[in-house]
Design an enzyme around this catalytic site. Sequence first.
Site, PDB file in Angstrom:
ATOM      1  CE  LYS A 136      35.107  -0.009 -17.642  1.00 19.94           C
ATOM      2  NZ  LYS A 136      34.524   0.484 -16.440  1.00 19.94           N
ATOM      3  CD  GLU A 160      44.861  -9.551 -10.791  1.00 20.54           C
ATOM      4  OE1 GLU A 160      43.863 -10.485 -10.497  1.00 20.54           O
ATOM      5  OE2 GLU A 160      44.905  -8.525 -10.249  1.00 20.54           O
ATOM      6  CB  CYS A 220      42.014 -11.168  -6.920  1.00 24.84           C
ATOM      7  SG  CYS A 220      43.646 -10.203  -6.969  1.00 24.84           S
ATOM      8  CD  GLU A 253      37.741 -14.060  -6.750  1.00 25.87           C
ATOM      9  OE1 GLU A 253      38.769 -13.323  -6.484  1.00 25.87           O
ATOM     10  OE2 GLU A 253      37.110 -13.838  -7.889  1.00 25.87           O
TER      11      GLU A 253
END
Length: 474
Positions: free
Chosen positions: A170, A245, A279, A379
């Site tokens: 997906k 992750e 990231c 973040e």
Amino acid sequence: MRELLHHFIDGAWVASDGGKRHEVINPATEAPCTVITLGTAADVDRAVTAARKAFESFSRTSVADRLALLQRIIEAYKARIPDLAQAVSEEMGAPIGFATAAQVPSGLGHFMATAKALENFAFEQTVGRAKVVHEPIGVVAMITPWNWPLNQITAKVAPALAAGNTMILKPSEEAPACAAILAEILDAAGVPAGVFNVVNGDGPDVGAALSAHPGVDMVSFTGSTRAGIAVAQAAATTVKRVHQELGGKAPNLVLEGADLGAVLPPTLTGVLANSGQSCIAPTRLLVHKTQKEAAIAVAKAMFEGASVGDPTEMGQHIGPVVNRAQFDKIQGLIQSAIDEGATLVTGGTGRPDGRNSGYYVRPTVFADVTPEMRIWREEVFGPVATITDYDDAEQGVRLANDTVFGLSAAISGDPAKAAEVAPRLRAGLVTINGWSPDSAAPFGGYKQSGNGREFGKFGLAEFMEVKTITGLPG
């Protein structure tokens, strides 16, 4: 506008069972560039059935056969680099030069590194009087994000194929076209029907259905920590392996006395590259108090020198962020830093000068950022760096580790001194005078940045079960 209204299931493009249309917005123009069909649980059932059927034969293929398959994929991938780069650039805003030189090659690199790992992988070993073997885990669900779409798709697909698994992908509904092209690449390379399937969709429907499906043996997810928790909760009912992750908030610990003009640009580049949508971007710059003003000057010059431009044009500029939601989130975090007392060095809220549309963000630097501020904790995922000064090395390490995340950390300064500090940083990746990982070495996080590892032989092992056999004839 691309029309990708079908899912790729059992080696064919098939209509959705009850899905709805979804338009992908080009972040530079704010106009639709791709339309897909968001899938349903019924589409997931169909894909899982195909994958389970294909597993019976594909899991028994030889290492030599899978190596040959990977080599054919590598050649087919190379032939489609321009198409892949165009898709990535249009859907998530990467400048076409960056998409061609970095985004697309990152995916190719994983197929190449996995082929090398497979060639040298020890599938069997003797432990005591037992034989220990690695075997494919089964049907793998893969849920991937939009920021480095091919990097994160192929970091899962390549080792899963190499291990002998079948899979359902997906991709992000924000960047689906490169996954459709990859399906064409794998099909052209001879991947058997049912081994690789693509079901487009969103997290609450297709992602949740894959995570909870009893016919899925493993779910591998890359994305936010919030979504990762939801995936793990859905997967828990069937006790499948969960490989994640997740988010990051990487420090950039600058050692006292470092040559800032030499060591900061290679790490600060990671905050600007891909418009900050990485990231592992080392966004939290930690500098000794005696070098604070010098660090501010270097960062200011670098960020003010970064141009923001049209993704269709060649050049060294950065593009927009992926969508309105990300743009609004970044603007909110920039404003929060101003409201909470950080010093705005350059940039700020709003679009760059001359940009009246598109999700373009001003490259921004803050100084005097403290651990109590939102911009320290959350973040940002945009071209925004913060500067915090420390008194001594002990405080510098404490500040570096003062985060719920632990995906990566950078150290800037003398490599010999950095090597002494690296073991103290609680992160899965520590880079010295740089920010990029190594596709042959393990990649993954500590703490709320996830579990498991990707890349090379470590990623290959993640997609396998380990079996012990005793009582064999001598």
